[in-house]
Design an enzyme around this catalytic site. Sequence first.
Site, PDB file in Angstrom:
ATOM      1  CB  THR A  38      -0.918   0.022   1.231  1.00 11.82           C
ATOM      2  OG1 THR A  38      -1.780  -1.123   1.192  1.00 11.82           O
ATOM      3  CG2 THR A  38      -1.769   1.284   1.248  1.00 11.82           C
ATOM      4  CE  LYS A 113      -5.399  -1.693   1.798  1.00 13.64           C
ATOM      5  NZ  LYS A 113      -4.079  -2.326   1.763  1.00 13.64           N
ATOM      6  CE  LYS A 181       2.193   1.817   4.864  1.00 13.03           C
ATOM      7  NZ  LYS A 181       1.751   1.113   3.616  1.00 13.03           N
TER       8      LYS A 181
END
Length: 231
Positions: A38, A113, A181
Amino acid sequence: EIIFSCVGNDQDLRKIVLGSDGALAHSKKGAIIVDHTTTSAEVAVDVGNECKKFGRYFMDAPVSGGQDGAIKGELSVMCGGDLDIFCKARTVMQSYAINIVRIGGVGQGQLTKMVNQICIAGLLQGLAEAMNFSDKVGLKTDEVIEVISKGAAQSWQMENRWETMMNDEFNHGFAVDLMRKDLDIVINKGKDSNINLDVTKIVNEYYKDIQEAGGGRWDTSSLYKRLKEII
């Protein structure tokens, strides 16, 4: 030749693909590089463009489904890349994923995502607050979940995490450090594109509280523990 990677962040991806000892330097012309990390959409596009210059193909393919999904071979993969490259890589990905979708060109997988992480953050905070409310007003929360999980409130998070949340078990896969993150990536993209992400920003700060309490490796359902023990 198909190369798969899954690392930590934008910098890691650049290093393992574009570095002097990376995949680009050691692969053959025509190789396909599929990345499950990701990252930001921008780094995916940058890496894809560099690969193209040297006759390689890149596809961003972040995953969802957590540790359990990976172990069971039931991941969902959201892909960004050329259609013919996707079709070739999908054959291999079917060994560990059951839902593999090409969204569009390079970078589109990462944007998808981001949508996924926005949904998860909001759902988990809602579930944590609901369970905490149930506890505080004296309800039997297991019975409450039993009935509401069969109605409009049902979600994957509710079905798979409520019991471990109640049992103070927060070692089930995707860690708070990684979620922060990811949400930082989402929030930065929202800022650049002038997109409202009020709830996501709030939940990201709640995860910061958990990190500061030493829970960076707890899983993301620890939002419940934050309400019960941290604040």
